[in-house]
Design a protein around this motif. Sequence first.
Motif, PDB file in Angstrom:
ATOM      1  N   VAL A  19       0.820  -1.218   0.000  1.00  0.00           N
ATOM      2  CA  VAL A  19       0.000   0.000   0.000  1.00  0.00           C
ATOM      3  C   VAL A  19       0.858   1.273   0.000  1.00  0.00           C
ATOM      4  O   VAL A  19       0.628   2.185  -0.802  1.00  0.00           O
ATOM      5  CB  VAL A  19      -0.973  -0.008   1.213  1.00  0.00           C
ATOM      6  N   ASN A  22       2.619   1.711  -3.392  1.00  0.00           N
ATOM      7  CA  ASN A  22       1.692   2.212  -4.412  1.00  0.00           C
ATOM      8  C   ASN A  22       1.395   3.691  -4.219  1.00  0.00           C
ATOM      9  O   ASN A  22       1.274   4.458  -5.176  1.00  0.00           O
ATOM     10  CB  ASN A  22       0.378   1.425  -4.373  1.00  0.00           C
ATOM     11  N   LEU A  23       1.259   4.064  -2.947  1.00  0.00           N
ATOM     12  CA  LEU A  23       0.949   5.453  -2.611  1.00  0.00           C
ATOM     13  C   LEU A  23       2.028   6.395  -3.165  1.00  0.00           C
ATOM     14  O   LEU A  23       1.730   7.389  -3.829  1.00  0.00           O
ATOM     15  CB  LEU A  23       0.894   5.558  -1.082  1.00  0.00           C
ATOM     16  N   LYS A  26       2.088   6.030  -7.232  1.00  0.00           N
ATOM     17  CA  LYS A  26       0.936   6.536  -7.985  1.00  0.00           C
ATOM     18  C   LYS A  26       0.681   8.017  -7.757  1.00  0.00           C
ATOM     19  O   LYS A  26       0.208   8.710  -8.644  1.00  0.00           O
ATOM     20  CB  LYS A  26      -0.336   5.795  -7.536  1.00  0.00           C
ATOM     21  N   TYR A  27       0.921   8.490  -6.530  1.00  0.00           N
ATOM     22  CA  TYR A  27       0.473   9.847  -6.193  1.00  0.00           C
ATOM     23  C   TYR A  27       1.625  10.818  -5.956  1.00  0.00           C
ATOM     24  O   TYR A  27       1.405  11.947  -5.550  1.00  0.00           O
ATOM     25  CB  TYR A  27      -0.469   9.796  -4.979  1.00  0.00           C
ATOM     26  N   LYS A  60      -6.112  12.814  -2.793  1.00  0.00           N
ATOM     27  CA  LYS A  60      -6.157  11.599  -3.625  1.00  0.00           C
ATOM     28  C   LYS A  60      -5.466  10.441  -2.910  1.00  0.00           C
ATOM     29  O   LYS A  60      -5.933   9.296  -2.956  1.00  0.00           O
ATOM     30  CB  LYS A  60      -5.493  11.842  -4.983  1.00  0.00           C
ATOM     31  N   SER A  61      -4.355  10.734  -2.250  1.00  0.00           N
ATOM     32  CA  SER A  61      -3.616   9.693  -1.529  1.00  0.00           C
ATOM     33  C   SER A  61      -4.470   9.109  -0.409  1.00  0.00           C
ATOM     34  O   SER A  61      -4.502   7.897  -0.202  1.00  0.00           O
ATOM     35  CB  SER A  61      -2.343  10.267  -0.910  1.00  0.00           C
ATOM     36  N   LYS A  63      -7.744   9.150  -0.207  1.00  0.00           N
ATOM     37  CA  LYS A  63      -8.838   8.375  -0.811  1.00  0.00           C
ATOM     38  C   LYS A  63      -8.359   6.976  -1.175  1.00  0.00           C
ATOM     39  O   LYS A  63      -9.067   5.985  -0.999  1.00  0.00           O
ATOM     40  CB  LYS A  63      -9.359   9.085  -2.074  1.00  0.00           C
ATOM     41  N   TYR A  64      -7.150   6.924  -1.728  1.00  0.00           N
ATOM     42  CA  TYR A  64      -6.590   5.622  -2.107  1.00  0.00           C
ATOM     43  C   TYR A  64      -6.437   4.732  -0.877  1.00  0.00           C
ATOM     44  O   TYR A  64      -6.823   3.565  -0.883  1.00  0.00           O
ATOM     45  CB  TYR A  64      -5.244   5.805  -2.815  1.00  0.00           C
ATOM     46  N   SER A  67      -9.726   3.496   0.203  1.00  0.00           N
ATOM     47  CA  SER A  67     -10.269   2.486  -0.723  1.00  0.00           C
ATOM     48  C   SER A  67      -9.632   1.115  -0.489  1.00  0.00           C
ATOM     49  O   SER A  67     -10.196   0.085  -0.829  1.00  0.00           O
ATOM     50  CB  SER A  67     -10.055   2.924  -2.181  1.00  0.00           C
ATOM     51  N   GLU A  68      -8.440   1.126   0.121  1.00  0.00           N
ATOM     52  CA  GLU A  68      -7.754  -0.145   0.438  1.00  0.00           C
ATOM     53  C   GLU A  68      -8.144  -0.660   1.823  1.00  0.00           C
ATOM     54  O   GLU A  68      -7.607  -1.655   2.299  1.00  0.00           O
ATOM     55  CB  GLU A  68      -6.234   0.050   0.378  1.00  0.00           C
TER      56      GLU A  68
END
Length: 137
Positions: A19, A22-23, A26-27, A60-61, A63-64, A67-68
């Motif tokens: 996680v 990815n954070l 992606k962000y 956005k981070s 929210k991600y 969502s996980e």
Amino acid sequence: MCKKRLKLVFGPEIVGKPVTYNLIKKYDVIINVFQARVLPDEEGHMVLDIRGKNEESIKKSIKYLQSEGVMVDFLEKSISYNQDRCINCGACTGVCRSGALLMDQESWELIVDQDKCLLCEMCLSACSMKALSLELG
Ligand code: SF4
Ligand code: SF4
């Protein structure tokens, strides 16, 4: 640059997932972990600073993360230090495990490093002079 201090709580099903990797990927955010308790088959806890280009990248981070399945708390509080009340007895340094409260080795005066504070609040009751308090927002 925008920064938020967050407390993350997540279940054992998330412990093995990439996680935070990815954070960052992606962000495009920078993560600075201050405290982590992550054990297999147990709930994980983390206190971290997240830095991004702007508020949007932080939003956005978060929210991600949500969502996980990660529970996200904003740590908007801080420890306030009243130097006029402090007698530099050092009692608070004995309960501060993060290294946010230290005695200067030359002057023997208290040094408060807000960046290291994990807001555990242990120092509040340790100070009989009420030189340390919790400040909201
Ligand atoms: S316990 Fe209170 S008086 Fe003693 S060093 Fe810490 S802040 Fe100062
Ligand atoms: S709140 Fe906890 S981490 Fe922060 S200064 Fe006090 S004892 Fe140290």
